[in-house]
Write a protein that holds these residues in place. Structure first.
Motif, PDB file in Angstrom:
ATOM      1  N   GLY A   1      -3.506   7.196  -0.440  1.00 51.97           N
ATOM      2  CA  GLY A   1      -4.220   8.078   0.468  1.00 51.97           C
ATOM      3  C   GLY A   1      -5.556   7.540   0.957  1.00 51.97           C
ATOM      4  O   GLY A   1      -6.322   8.268   1.577  1.00 51.97           O
ATOM      5  N   ASN A   2      -5.838   6.279   0.669  1.00 54.14           N
ATOM      6  CA  ASN A   2      -7.084   5.672   1.138  1.00 54.14           C
ATOM      7  C   ASN A   2      -7.029   5.441   2.642  1.00 54.14           C
ATOM      8  O   ASN A   2      -5.972   5.162   3.201  1.00 54.14           O
ATOM      9  N   LYS A   3      -8.181   5.544   3.292  1.00 57.97           N
ATOM     10  CA  LYS A   3      -8.247   5.210   4.716  1.00 57.97           C
ATOM     11  C   LYS A   3      -8.014   3.709   4.876  1.00 57.97           C
ATOM     12  O   LYS A   3      -8.429   2.917   4.024  1.00 57.97           O
ATOM     13  N   PRO A   4      -7.391   3.309   5.985  1.00 59.55           N
ATOM     14  CA  PRO A   4      -7.132   1.881   6.168  1.00 59.55           C
ATOM     15  C   PRO A   4      -8.397   1.110   6.558  1.00 59.55           C
ATOM     16  O   PRO A   4      -9.379   1.692   7.019  1.00 59.55           O
TER      17      PRO A   4
ATOM     18  N   ASP B   1      -5.121   7.538  14.437  1.00 63.22           N
ATOM     19  CA  ASP B   1      -4.296   8.124  13.387  1.00 63.22           C
ATOM     20  C   ASP B   1      -3.579   7.096  12.511  1.00 63.22           C
ATOM     21  O   ASP B   1      -2.439   7.321  12.087  1.00 63.22           O
ATOM     22  N   LEU B   2      -4.239   5.967  12.234  1.00 66.90           N
ATOM     23  CA  LEU B   2      -3.650   4.979  11.327  1.00 66.90           C
ATOM     24  C   LEU B   2      -3.713   5.516   9.895  1.00 66.90           C
ATOM     25  O   LEU B   2      -4.678   6.193   9.524  1.00 66.90           O
ATOM     26  N   THR B   3      -2.696   5.241   9.126  1.00 66.81           N
ATOM     27  CA  THR B   3      -2.696   5.661   7.729  1.00 66.81           C
ATOM     28  C   THR B   3      -2.824   4.434   6.837  1.00 66.81           C
ATOM     29  O   THR B   3      -2.348   3.345   7.172  1.00 66.81           O
ATOM     30  N   GLY B   4      -3.454   4.620   5.694  1.00 65.29           N
ATOM     31  CA  GLY B   4      -3.668   3.528   4.750  1.00 65.29           C
ATOM     32  C   GLY B   4      -2.549   3.429   3.736  1.00 65.29           C
ATOM     33  O   GLY B   4      -1.391   3.715   4.034  1.00 65.29           O
ATOM     34  N   ASP B   5      -2.913   3.087   2.516  1.00 68.57           N
ATOM     35  CA  ASP B   5      -1.920   2.877   1.466  1.00 68.57           C
ATOM     36  C   ASP B   5      -1.400   4.199   0.900  1.00 68.57           C
ATOM     37  O   ASP B   5      -1.856   5.288   1.259  1.00 68.57           O
TER      38      ASP B   5
ATOM     39  N   GLN C   1      -7.479 -13.152  15.600  1.00 72.62           N
ATOM     40  CA  GLN C   1      -7.474 -11.809  15.040  1.00 72.62           C
ATOM     41  C   GLN C   1      -8.869 -11.211  15.123  1.00 72.62           C
ATOM     42  O   GLN C   1      -9.854 -11.915  15.286  1.00 72.62           O
ATOM     43  N   THR C   2      -8.906  -9.898  15.027  1.00 70.50           N
ATOM     44  CA  THR C   2     -10.183  -9.189  15.010  1.00 70.50           C
ATOM     45  C   THR C   2     -10.710  -9.196  13.577  1.00 70.50           C
ATOM     46  O   THR C   2      -9.984  -9.511  12.639  1.00 70.50           O
ATOM     47  N   SER C   3     -11.940  -8.800  13.404  1.00 73.83           N
ATOM     48  CA  SER C   3     -12.431  -8.546  12.054  1.00 73.83           C
ATOM     49  C   SER C   3     -11.952  -7.141  11.668  1.00 73.83           C
ATOM     50  O   SER C   3     -11.626  -6.324  12.530  1.00 73.83           O
ATOM     51  N   PHE C   4     -11.884  -6.883  10.376  1.00 71.31           N
ATOM     52  CA  PHE C   4     -11.414  -5.568   9.945  1.00 71.31           C
ATOM     53  C   PHE C   4     -12.572  -4.558  10.018  1.00 71.31           C
ATOM     54  O   PHE C   4     -13.738  -4.919   9.939  1.00 71.31           O
ATOM     55  N   ILE C   5     -12.188  -3.314  10.198  1.00 74.36           N
ATOM     56  CA  ILE C   5     -13.161  -2.218  10.248  1.00 74.36           C
ATOM     57  C   ILE C   5     -12.885  -1.337   9.038  1.00 74.36           C
ATOM     58  O   ILE C   5     -11.783  -0.800   8.883  1.00 74.36           O
ATOM     59  N   LYS C   6     -13.872  -1.202   8.195  1.00 70.10           N
ATOM     60  CA  LYS C   6     -13.703  -0.529   6.906  1.00 70.10           C
ATOM     61  C   LYS C   6     -13.524   0.989   7.043  1.00 70.10           C
ATOM     62  O   LYS C   6     -14.229   1.648   7.795  1.00 70.10           O
ATOM     63  N   ASP C   7     -12.551   1.498   6.301  1.00 69.54           N
ATOM     64  CA  ASP C   7     -12.330   2.944   6.119  1.00 69.54           C
ATOM     65  C   ASP C   7     -12.282   3.754   7.414  1.00 69.54           C
ATOM     66  O   ASP C   7     -13.027   4.732   7.581  1.00 69.54           O
ATOM     67  N   THR C   8     -11.392   3.389   8.317  1.00 70.69           N
ATOM     68  CA  THR C   8     -11.257   4.190   9.535  1.00 70.69           C
ATOM     69  C   THR C   8      -9.806   4.282   9.983  1.00 70.69           C
ATOM     70  O   THR C   8      -9.073   3.304   9.937  1.00 70.69           O
ATOM     71  N   ALA C   9      -9.428   5.460  10.418  1.00 72.07           N
ATOM     72  CA  ALA C   9      -8.093   5.693  10.972  1.00 72.07           C
ATOM     73  C   ALA C   9      -8.108   5.589  12.495  1.00 72.07           C
ATOM     74  O   ALA C   9      -7.064   5.628  13.127  1.00 72.07           O
TER      75      ALA C   9
ATOM     76  N   VAL D   1      -0.846  -4.705  13.844  1.00 72.47           N
ATOM     77  CA  VAL D   1      -1.912  -3.936  13.213  1.00 72.47           C
ATOM     78  C   VAL D   1      -1.768  -4.116  11.702  1.00 72.47           C
ATOM     79  O   VAL D   1      -0.691  -3.880  11.141  1.00 72.47           O
ATOM     80  N   TRP D   2      -2.858  -4.537  11.061  1.00 72.42           N
ATOM     81  CA  TRP D   2      -2.852  -4.811   9.623  1.00 72.42           C
ATOM     82  C   TRP D   2      -3.917  -3.980   8.916  1.00 72.42           C
ATOM     83  O   TRP D   2      -4.941  -3.638   9.502  1.00 72.42           O
ATOM     84  N   ASP D   3      -3.673  -3.708   7.632  1.00 75.33           N
ATOM     85  CA  ASP D   3      -4.623  -3.027   6.760  1.00 75.33           C
ATOM     86  C   ASP D   3      -5.108  -4.037   5.724  1.00 75.33           C
ATOM     87  O   ASP D   3      -4.314  -4.563   4.949  1.00 75.33           O
ATOM     88  N   LYS D   4      -6.396  -4.325   5.731  1.00 76.12           N
ATOM     89  CA  LYS D   4      -6.999  -5.287   4.800  1.00 76.12           C
ATOM     90  C   LYS D   4      -7.035  -4.683   3.400  1.00 76.12           C
ATOM     91  O   LYS D   4      -7.509  -3.574   3.212  1.00 76.12           O
ATOM     92  N   ASP D   5      -6.496  -5.411   2.442  1.00 73.96           N
ATOM     93  CA  ASP D   5      -6.514  -4.985   1.047  1.00 73.96           C
ATOM     94  C   ASP D   5      -7.041  -6.110   0.175  1.00 73.96           C
ATOM     95  O   ASP D   5      -7.192  -7.249   0.629  1.00 73.96           O
ATOM     96  N   LEU D   6      -7.317  -5.786  -1.096  1.00 75.83           N
ATOM     97  CA  LEU D   6      -7.870  -6.792  -2.007  1.00 75.83           C
ATOM     98  C   LEU D   6      -6.898  -7.939  -2.263  1.00 75.83           C
ATOM     99  O   LEU D   6      -7.271  -9.104  -2.200  1.00 75.83           O
ATOM    100  N   LYS D   7      -5.633  -7.606  -2.528  1.00 72.16           N
ATOM    101  CA  LYS D   7      -4.667  -8.645  -2.858  1.00 72.16           C
ATOM    102  C   LYS D   7      -3.826  -9.056  -1.655  1.00 72.16           C
ATOM    103  O   LYS D   7      -3.891 -10.175  -1.195  1.00 72.16           O
TER     104      LYS D   7
END
Length: 134
Positions: A44-47, A37-41, A62-70, A93-99
């Motif tokens: 409303g995008n998935k983290p 149940d992780l929430t993104g930005d 650190q782990t690699s990021f997993i795209k678009d999953t809660a 716990v981090w959410d990978k973003d462009l910037k």
């Protein structure tokens, strides 16, 4: 012949000392990392979640990021050979973003000897992991 007896006794003494040092310094293994149940930005995008892990002052990586999953599951283990009881085990716990990446939460626990499952309730979801400390 006496030299070999002395050498064997010295070798035995060294082995006994090393075994004592090894059991005194605890090793920690962190595994079974997953979240729910992780929430993104705010849009409303998935983290795109990933983790950073520390034990005491040692950064384990650190782990690699997993795209678009809660509900991510990370198949990675972390080893801390010089971390022991009463040191802080920290999982971020981090959410990978462009910037700029967003920190979704932090889970901190004091290490105890044994095997444990940990549940951390974050502002933006729940983090789960296991650890073993010798």
């Amino acid at each position: 012949m006496a030299v070999f007896k002395v050498l064997r006794l010295v070798s035995l003494a060294v082995l006994m000392l090393v075994s004592q040092l090894d059991s005194a310094s605890a090793a920690v293994r962190v595994f079974g990392l997953h979240a729910r149940d992780l929430t993104g930005d705010a849009a409303g995008n998935k983290p795109d979640p990933y983790l950073k892990v520390w034990c005491g002052s040692s950064f384990g990586g650190q782990t690699s990021f997993i795209k678009d999953t809660a509900h991510p599951i990370w198949n990675k283990e972390f080893y801390f050979p010089h971390c022991g009881a009463n040191q802080n085990l920290r999982v971020e716990v981090w959410d990978k973003d462009l910037k700029y990446d967003d920190r979704l939460g932090v889970c901190s626990k004091l290490v105890r000897k044994g095997s444990f499952g940990v549940n951390c309730y974050l502002k933006k979801g729940t983090m789960f992991y296991n650890y073993e400390a010798k």
